[in-house]
Design a protein around this motif. Structure first.
Motif, PDB file in Angstrom:
ATOM      1  N   ALA A  57      83.350  34.915  67.145  1.00 37.38           N
ATOM      2  CA  ALA A  57      83.237  35.571  65.839  1.00 37.38           C
ATOM      3  C   ALA A  57      84.000  36.894  65.851  1.00 37.38           C
ATOM      4  CB  ALA A  57      81.772  35.815  65.489  1.00 37.38           C
ATOM      5  N   GLY A  58      84.316  37.382  64.662  1.00 35.77           N
ATOM      6  CA  GLY A  58      84.879  38.706  64.485  1.00 35.77           C
ATOM      7  C   GLY A  58      86.035  39.016  65.400  1.00 35.77           C
ATOM      8  N   ARG A  59      85.962  40.166  66.090  1.00 38.96           N
ATOM      9  CA  ARG A  59      87.047  40.646  66.936  1.00 38.96           C
ATOM     10  C   ARG A  59      86.934  40.161  68.378  1.00 38.96           C
ATOM     11  NH1 ARG A  59      87.084  46.969  64.831  1.00 38.96           N
ATOM     12  NH2 ARG A  59      87.858  46.546  62.711  1.00 38.96           N
TER      13      ARG A  59
ATOM     14  N   VAL B 146      78.593  38.457  51.371  1.00 39.46           N
ATOM     15  CA  VAL B 146      79.666  37.464  51.257  1.00 39.46           C
ATOM     16  C   VAL B 146      80.986  38.062  51.743  1.00 39.46           C
ATOM     17  CG1 VAL B 146      81.039  36.095  49.640  1.00 39.46           C
ATOM     18  CG2 VAL B 146      78.541  36.159  49.413  1.00 39.46           C
ATOM     19  N   ASP B 147      81.278  39.295  51.343  1.00 46.05           N
ATOM     20  CA  ASP B 147      82.511  39.948  51.795  1.00 46.05           C
ATOM     21  C   ASP B 147      82.519  40.114  53.313  1.00 46.05           C
ATOM     22  OD1 ASP B 147      83.434  40.147  49.210  1.00 46.05           O
ATOM     23  OD2 ASP B 147      82.765  42.220  48.925  1.00 46.05           O
ATOM     24  N   TRP B 148      81.392  40.558  53.872  1.00 49.69           N
ATOM     25  CA  TRP B 148      81.320  40.754  55.325  1.00 49.69           C
ATOM     26  C   TRP B 148      81.465  39.429  56.064  1.00 49.69           C
ATOM     27  CZ3 TRP B 148      76.356  44.095  54.550  1.00 49.69           C
ATOM     28  CH2 TRP B 148      76.730  45.400  54.211  1.00 49.69           C
ATOM     29  N   ARG B 149      80.838  38.401  55.540  1.00 48.98           N
ATOM     30  CA  ARG B 149      80.899  37.106  56.221  1.00 48.98           C
ATOM     31  C   ARG B 149      82.318  36.536  56.207  1.00 48.98           C
ATOM     32  NH1 ARG B 149      76.414  32.727  55.060  1.00 48.98           N
ATOM     33  NH2 ARG B 149      77.556  31.890  56.867  1.00 48.98           N
ATOM     34  N   THR B 150      83.021  36.690  55.116  1.00 53.49           N
ATOM     35  CA  THR B 150      84.384  36.166  55.073  1.00 53.49           C
ATOM     36  C   THR B 150      85.299  36.940  56.018  1.00 53.49           C
ATOM     37  OG1 THR B 150      84.909  37.567  53.153  1.00 53.49           O
ATOM     38  CG2 THR B 150      84.155  35.325  52.702  1.00 53.49           C
ATOM     39  N   ALA B 151      84.932  38.184  56.339  1.00 59.04           N
ATOM     40  CA  ALA B 151      85.753  38.993  57.239  1.00 59.04           C
ATOM     41  C   ALA B 151      85.388  38.805  58.707  1.00 59.04           C
ATOM     42  CB  ALA B 151      85.614  40.473  56.875  1.00 59.04           C
ATOM     43  N   GLU B 152      84.117  38.482  58.999  1.00 54.88           N
ATOM     44  CA  GLU B 152      83.650  38.566  60.383  1.00 54.88           C
ATOM     45  C   GLU B 152      83.094  37.270  60.961  1.00 54.88           C
ATOM     46  OE1 GLU B 152      80.725  41.651  60.638  1.00 54.88           O
ATOM     47  OE2 GLU B 152      82.110  43.237  60.034  1.00 54.88           O
ATOM     48  N   ASP B 153      82.659  36.337  60.121  1.00 61.93           N
ATOM     49  CA  ASP B 153      81.977  35.155  60.647  1.00 61.93           C
ATOM     50  C   ASP B 153      82.933  34.210  61.365  1.00 61.93           C
ATOM     51  OD1 ASP B 153      79.628  36.112  59.645  1.00 61.93           O
ATOM     52  OD2 ASP B 153      79.184  34.383  58.383  1.00 61.93           O
ATOM     53  N   ALA B 154      82.358  33.350  62.180  1.00 62.25           N
ATOM     54  CA  ALA B 154      83.135  32.383  62.965  1.00 62.25           C
ATOM     55  C   ALA B 154      83.490  31.169  62.113  1.00 62.25           C
ATOM     56  CB  ALA B 154      82.332  31.940  64.183  1.00 62.25           C
ATOM     57  N   PRO B 155      84.574  30.469  62.439  1.00 61.76           N
ATOM     58  CA  PRO B 155      84.923  29.228  61.742  1.00 61.76           C
ATOM     59  C   PRO B 155      83.964  28.108  62.143  1.00 61.76           C
ATOM     60  CG  PRO B 155      86.440  29.631  63.543  1.00 61.76           C
ATOM     61  CD  PRO B 155      85.590  30.860  63.440  1.00 61.76           C
ATOM     62  N   PRO B 156      83.943  27.011  61.373  1.00 61.88           N
ATOM     63  CA  PRO B 156      82.979  25.928  61.624  1.00 61.88           C
ATOM     64  C   PRO B 156      82.988  25.392  63.050  1.00 61.88           C
ATOM     65  CG  PRO B 156      84.009  25.618  59.487  1.00 61.88           C
ATOM     66  CD  PRO B 156      84.717  26.772  60.130  1.00 61.88           C
ATOM     67  N   ALA B 157      84.151  25.273  63.679  1.00 65.43           N
ATOM     68  CA  ALA B 157      84.202  24.734  65.042  1.00 65.43           C
ATOM     69  C   ALA B 157      83.430  25.607  66.015  1.00 65.43           C
ATOM     70  CB  ALA B 157      85.652  24.591  65.490  1.00 65.43           C
ATOM     71  N   VAL B 158      83.425  26.921  65.776  1.00 66.23           N
ATOM     72  CA  VAL B 158      82.697  27.822  66.669  1.00 66.23           C
ATOM     73  C   VAL B 158      81.197  27.709  66.443  1.00 66.23           C
ATOM     74  CG1 VAL B 158      82.283  30.246  67.242  1.00 66.23           C
ATOM     75  CG2 VAL B 158      84.620  29.416  66.952  1.00 66.23           C
ATOM     76  N   TRP B 159      80.775  27.524  65.190  1.00 62.56           N
ATOM     77  CA  TRP B 159      79.344  27.281  64.942  1.00 62.56           C
ATOM     78  C   TRP B 159      78.873  26.119  65.816  1.00 62.56           C
ATOM     79  CZ3 TRP B 159      75.868  29.470  61.218  1.00 62.56           C
ATOM     80  CH2 TRP B 159      76.424  30.472  60.399  1.00 62.56           C
ATOM     81  N   GLU B 160      79.660  25.051  65.848  1.00 55.78           N
ATOM     82  CA  GLU B 160      79.285  23.884  66.649  1.00 55.78           C
ATOM     83  C   GLU B 160      79.294  24.208  68.133  1.00 55.78           C
ATOM     84  OE1 GLU B 160      81.771  20.614  65.600  1.00 55.78           O
ATOM     85  OE2 GLU B 160      81.310  20.730  63.460  1.00 55.78           O
ATOM     86  N   ALA B 161      80.298  24.963  68.582  1.00 53.10           N
ATOM     87  CA  ALA B 161      80.383  25.322  69.995  1.00 53.10           C
ATOM     88  C   ALA B 161      79.197  26.181  70.413  1.00 53.10           C
ATOM     89  CB  ALA B 161      81.694  26.058  70.264  1.00 53.10           C
TER      90      ALA B 161
END
Length: 258
Positions: free
Chosen positions: A61-63, A168-183
């Motif tokens: 996620a994020g940085r 919503v703004d923070w999540r679009t900037a910092e959240d992980a993509p779907p593949a990482v959620w699964e990982a």
């Protein structure tokens, strides 16, 4: 930008506050499935001052770096240990939400560097989690907003629409993509059989209306921990630290300051 490296993976973290005179009162915040450090905006700032706060960004996620999955719980615990070493903390209180709470339990068992535990929306068994309910592609703001129906109660989303917009703004900037959620989900293992080994004082906080991890699972977790205490927050969902920030922060101050 402070980073530390664990087995070639760069983990980003932020610190605030000075803690006690000798700098030993450190609180580390471990994040939930797929969520960026924004999720601790309500808690880290409230505790900074009396405590030194450390907010790592979970790998993926994020940085922080996003190595290919699946991830192992050992990877996530090693990331925590690397951050503790980077900030010079021999030990720390650990506050974890969801996945972060699960990592915190494993860290308490393995590292010997955990003082007190606070677990938000956490369960001992992977079968109790539904991380996909809150997952969304951060490149799709509409999907991110829709997914918040699993994390926040309807009452909160209606009454605090401006806060929801910011999330919503923070999540679009910092959240992980779907593949990482699964990982990240792959890293969760069943801790039920060895919870008796986690003897740290533990506060389990759960939103009574949690749609991602049932409150009953949190209550079982507290019951199975030798020094566990359960605290249900009425009229709050999975993101209990957001919905009920003031009572949750008051509870954190009281518990960690004892």
């Amino acid at each position: 930008m402070p980073h530390t490296t664990e087995s070639g993976v760069r983990i980003y973290y932020e610190t605030d506050g000075r803690g006690t005179v000798d700098g030993t009162e450190t609180v580390v915040f471990l994040g939930d499935f797929g969520l960026g450090p924004w999720q601790w905006a309500w808690q880290a700032g409230a505790l900074a001052g009396p405590f030194r706060t450390v907010v790592p960004t979970t790998r993926g996620a994020g940085r922080s770096d996003a190595p290919p999955g699946p991830y192992e719980i050992d990877d996530l615990v090693a990331d925590v240990e690397a951050v503790l070493s980077a900030v010079g903390a021999d030990s720390a209180h650990v506050v974890g939400a969801g996945l972060g709470g699960h990592v915190a339990i494993h860290a308490a068992r393995r590292l010997g560097r955990v003082d007190r535990l606070v677990l938000l929306g956490t369960a001992a068994s992977p079968s109790a989690y539904d991380p996909g309910a809150l997952a969304a592609d951060p490149n799709d703001p509409d999907a991110v907003r829709e997914s918040l129906t699993a994390g926040l109660t309807e009452e909160f989303r209606t009454a605090r629409s401006e806060t929801v917009d910011r999330i919503v703004d923070w999540r679009t900037a910092e959240d992980a993509p779907p593949a990482v959620w699964e990982a990240q989900a792959d890293a969760v293992t069943d801790a039920t059989d060895w919870l008796y080994e986690v003897t740290d004082e533990t506060l389990v906080v759960h939103g009574a209306d949690d749609a991602v991890v049932p409150a009953a699972a949190g209550e079982r977790l507290a019951d199975d921990l030798p020094r566990g205490e359960f605290h249900a927050v009425p009229d709050a969902g999975h993101l209990v630290g957001v919905e009920a920030a003031r009572p949750v922060n008051d509870r954190l101050h009281a518990f960690l300051g004892e």
